[in-house]
Write an enzyme that holds these catalytic residues in place. Structure first.
Site, PDB file in Angstrom:
ATOM      1  N   ASP A  68      -3.629   2.315  -5.322  1.00 17.69           N
ATOM      2  CA  ASP A  68      -2.322   2.288  -4.635  1.00 17.69           C
ATOM      3  C   ASP A  68      -2.115   1.062  -3.770  1.00 17.69           C
ATOM      4  O   ASP A  68      -1.261   1.065  -2.900  1.00 17.69           O
ATOM      5  CB  ASP A  68      -2.154   3.570  -3.798  1.00 17.69           C
ATOM      6  CG  ASP A  68      -2.805   3.464  -2.418  1.00 17.69           C
ATOM      7  OD1 ASP A  68      -3.856   2.800  -2.316  1.00 17.69           O
ATOM      8  OD2 ASP A  68      -2.255   4.033  -1.472  1.00 17.69           O
ATOM      9  N   GLU A  69      -2.882   0.017  -4.017  1.00 15.06           N
ATOM     10  CA  GLU A  69      -2.887  -1.087  -3.051  1.00 15.06           C
ATOM     11  C   GLU A  69      -3.147  -2.419  -3.749  1.00 15.06           C
ATOM     12  O   GLU A  69      -4.025  -2.498  -4.612  1.00 15.06           O
ATOM     13  CB  GLU A  69      -4.024  -0.783  -2.064  1.00 15.06           C
ATOM     14  CG  GLU A  69      -4.244  -1.783  -1.014  1.00 15.06           C
ATOM     15  CD  GLU A  69      -5.481  -1.439  -0.171  1.00 15.06           C
ATOM     16  OE1 GLU A  69      -6.038  -0.323  -0.310  1.00 15.06           O
ATOM     17  OE2 GLU A  69      -5.898  -2.299   0.602  1.00 15.06           O
TER      18      GLU A  69
ATOM     19  N   ASP B 180       0.865  -1.185   0.000  1.00 14.84           N
ATOM     20  CA  ASP B 180       0.000   0.000   0.000  1.00 14.84           C
ATOM     21  C   ASP B 180       0.903   1.237   0.000  1.00 14.84           C
ATOM     22  O   ASP B 180       1.761   1.382   0.870  1.00 14.84           O
ATOM     23  CB  ASP B 180      -0.872  -0.041   1.256  1.00 14.84           C
ATOM     24  CG  ASP B 180      -1.959   1.024   1.251  1.00 14.84           C
ATOM     25  OD1 ASP B 180      -2.935   0.857   1.975  1.00 14.84           O
ATOM     26  OD2 ASP B 180      -1.809   2.032   0.543  1.00 14.84           O
TER      27      ASP B 180
HETATM   28  P1  TTP Z   1      -5.376   5.018   0.879  1.00 13.50           P
HETATM   29  O1  TTP Z   1      -4.348   3.983   0.605  1.00 13.50           O
HETATM   30  O2  TTP Z   1      -6.566   4.626   1.693  1.00 13.50           O
HETATM   31  O3  TTP Z   1      -4.716   6.262   1.632  1.00 13.50           O
HETATM   32  P2  TTP Z   1      -3.298   6.933   1.427  1.00 13.50           P
HETATM   33  O4  TTP Z   1      -2.443   6.161   0.474  1.00 13.50           O
HETATM   34  O5  TTP Z   1      -3.497   8.367   1.076  1.00 13.50           O
HETATM   35  O6  TTP Z   1      -2.692   6.868   2.887  1.00 13.50           O
HETATM   36  P3  TTP Z   1      -2.086   5.608   3.668  1.00 13.50           P
HETATM   37  O7  TTP Z   1      -0.654   5.971   3.946  1.00 13.50           O
HETATM   38  O8  TTP Z   1      -2.893   5.504   4.919  1.00 13.50           O
HETATM   39  O9  TTP Z   1      -2.222   4.411   2.782  1.00 13.50           O
HETATM   40  O10 TTP Z   1      -5.919   5.602  -0.471  1.00 13.50           O
HETATM   41  C1  TTP Z   1      -5.096   5.784  -1.618  1.00 13.50           C
HETATM   42  C2  TTP Z   1      -5.478   7.041  -2.351  1.00 13.50           C
HETATM   43  O11 TTP Z   1      -6.835   6.987  -2.748  1.00 13.50           O
HETATM   44  C3  TTP Z   1      -5.327   8.297  -1.536  1.00 13.50           C
HETATM   45  O12 TTP Z   1      -4.008   8.835  -1.576  1.00 13.50           O
HETATM   46  C4  TTP Z   1      -6.345   9.203  -2.141  1.00 13.50           C
HETATM   47  C5  TTP Z   1      -7.423   8.283  -2.660  1.00 13.50           C
HETATM   48  N1  TTP Z   1      -8.593   8.301  -1.740  1.00 13.50           N
HETATM   49  C6  TTP Z   1      -9.626   9.200  -2.008  1.00 13.50           C
HETATM   50  O13 TTP Z   1      -9.585   9.917  -3.015  1.00 13.50           O
HETATM   51  N2  TTP Z   1     -10.674   9.243  -1.132  1.00 13.50           N
HETATM   52  C7  TTP Z   1     -10.749   8.473  -0.006  1.00 13.50           C
HETATM   53  O14 TTP Z   1     -11.721   8.563   0.757  1.00 13.50           O
HETATM   54  C8  TTP Z   1      -9.671   7.553   0.258  1.00 13.50           C
HETATM   55  C9  TTP Z   1      -9.703   6.690   1.486  1.00 13.50           C
HETATM   56  C10 TTP Z   1      -8.613   7.508  -0.631  1.00 13.50           C
HETATM   57 MG    MG Z   2      -2.241   4.072   0.614  1.00 15.73          MG
END
Ligand code: TTP
Ligand code: MG
Length: 353
Positions: A106-107, A11
Site C-alpha cells: 500500500d505504499e 501510503d
Molecule cells: P501500513 O501502511 O503500515 O498500515 P495501514 O495502511 O493499515 O495504516 P496507515 O494509515 O497507518 O498507513 O500497512 C499496510 C497494510 O499492511 C496494513 O493495512 C495491513 C498490512 N500489515 C500487516 O499485515 N502487518 C503489519 O504489521 C503491518 C504494519 C501492516
Molecule cells: Mg498504509
C-alpha cells in the site's frame, strides 16, 4: 540544469481495514481490526483510526487489542481483495511516472521530476493521484511531497489519514527536530533499541551527536542518521521491478450490454493504451489481452500472442471471441499488452531470423 528532485510518497490509510469497511458500510464509525479474534496467529494486521484511539495497533496480539477495546470488531483478512485494490493503485501511479519504488502493498515512492502531468507540479500530481485512487477504488490515501525520500515519507505521515503535506526547501532543519524518529523509514529493531536506551525519540535528539559519535554508536548507518536528522537524504527512488504489462481498465458508471457500447468502450481503452505505450517503444511485446468484468463481478481475460499488430480490430476480435453473441451486462473493459522480459530479449527467436 535541474537540481531539485520531486518525490511523492503515497501510503493508503488503514489499508486492509479500509477495504473491508468500504465493502461493508455497516462497519463505518465502529472500531475495526483485521485479524482473527483468537487462534494461533492471533495478531492484528491493522485496524482503523477509531480503534487506534483505544491504543490498538498493527501486529498487536488480538487478546490485548480486545482488552483495550472490548467493542473491537475482528474481520478475517482476504488478501485477494487487498491485492486487487493495490494493483489498481499502482496502475494509477504508473500513469504519472515510470520511476516507482514499491515499498509494500500500500505504499510507494514516486519520482515525478520528469513527469509532464499537472504542469510538472508534484503537489498537484499528488492531489490528482489521491482523487483518482478515491474515485477508482473508493479508498483514501495520504501523500507527502518533497525533494527527497525521507521528507516525503515524513509528509505522508504528517496529515494521515486522507491528508497531504508538502515540505518545500527551507527551514527543514527546524521543522524536522520535532518529528518522531519512528517516522524514519528503515530503522531496524537493533537501532530502535539503542535509540530507546539513549532517549532518542525525535529527530532533534540526534542533533547533539557528532557524525563520528553516531558512527561509533550505530555503525555504518550512523553517517546516514546524521544526515537524516538534518533532513538530508540522497537516496534515489529505485524502480524495483521491470514493468511486465501495460494495461488500461475502465469501470463504467452504468453496466453496458450492447455491441455498439462494447465497441465504443473498447475503443476508449485501446486509444488510452496506445497513447501510453508510446513511452515503451523500446520494449518487445509478447502478447495482447482484453479483460472483461461482468456485473456479477466474475471476470475473464482473453489473451493472444502478439503478431506485430496492435490495431483496435485485433482487440475487438479478441473480445468478441470470448463474449460470443449474447452479452451479459459488463461493468469493466480493459485492454493491455504483456512485455517480453528485458533479460530474455536475447533469447527471442524472431520470425525473420
Ligand atoms: P501500513 O501502511 O503500515 O498500515 P495501514 O495502511 O493499515 O495504516 P496507515 O494509515 O497507518 O498507513 O500497512 C499496510 C497494510 O499492511 C496494513 O493495512 C495491513 C498490512 N500489515 C500487516 O499485515 N502487518 C503489519 O504489521 C503491518 C504494519 C501492516
Ligand atoms: Mg498504509
Amino acid at each position: 540544469m535541474k537540481t531539485q528532485k520531486k518525490i511523492i510518497h503515497l501510503d493508503m490509510d488503514y489499508f486492509f481495514a479500509q477495504v473491508e469497511i468500504r465493502d461493508n458500510p455497516s462497519l463505518k464509525g465502529r472500531p475495526v481490526a483485521i485479524g482473527s479474534p483468537d487462534g494461533s496467529r492471533g495478531v492484528l494486521c491493522t485496524c482503523n483510526y477509531i480503534a487506534r484511539e483505544f491504543g490498538v495497533r498493527s501486529a498487536m496480539p488480538s487478546f490485548k487489542a480486545k482488552q483495550l477495546c472490548p467493542d473491537l470488531i475482528f474481520i478475517k483478512p482476504e488478501f485477494n481483495k487487498y491485492k486487487e485494490a493495490s494493483e489498481k493503485v499502482f496502475n494509477i501511479f504508473s500513469e504519472y511516472t515510470d520511476i516507482i519504488e514499491g515499498i509494500s502493498i500500500d505504499e510507494a515512492y514516486l519520482d515525478v521530476g520528469d513527469s509532464d502531468h499537472c504542469f510538472n507540479s508534484a503537489t498537484w500530481m499528488a492531489q490528482e493521484i489521491r482523487q483518482r485512487i478515491l474515485k477508482e477504488t473508493g479508498l483514501t490515501a495520504s501523500a507527502g511531497v518533497s525533494y527527497n525520500k525521507l521528507l516525503s515519507k515524513i509528509g505522508s505521515e504528517y496529515n494521515k489519514p486522507n491528508g497531504i503535506f508538502v515540505l518545500p526547501p527551507g527551514h527543514i532543519d527546524e521543522f524536522i527536530k520535532n518529528v518522531p524518529i519512528s517516522n524514519m523509514w528503515g530503522v531496524g529493531k537493533v537501532t530502535q533499541e539503542k535509540m530507546n536506551t539513549l532517549n532518542i525519540s525525535q529527530f532533534g535528539d540526534l542533533h547533539k551527536y557528532s557524525k563520528l559519535d553516531l558512527i561509533n554508536i550505530f555503525g555504518n548507518h550512523g553517517a546516514n542518521l546524521y544526515n537524516y536528522a538534518r533532513g538530508i537524504d540522497n537516496r534515489a527512488v529505485e524502480t524495483s521491478r521491470e514493468r511486465k504489462t501495460l494495461s488500461v481498465e475502465n469501470t463504467f458508471y452504468e453496466d453496458i450490454s450492447s455491441l455498439e457500447e462494447i465497441k465504443l468502450k473498447l475503443l476508449d481503452a485501446h486509444t488510452q493504451m496506445s497513447s501510453r505505450l508510446k513511452k515503451y517503444g523500446e520494449r518487445f511485446i509478447k502478447s495482447n489481452f482484453v479483460k472483461i468484468k461482468f456485473n456479477d463481478f466474475t471476470q475473464t481475460t482473453v489473451e493472444t500472442q502478439f503478431d506485430g499488430q496492435l490495431s483496435f480490430e485485433v482487440f475487438l476480435e479478441l473480445a468478441l471471441k470470448r463474449l460470443g453473441d449474447s452479452f451479459r451486462p459488463i461493468r469493466l473493459i480493459g485492454t493491455g499488452v504483456r512485455f517480453v522480459s528485458e533479460d530474455k530479449k536475447g533469447q527471442l527467436v524472431l520470425p525473420f531470423d
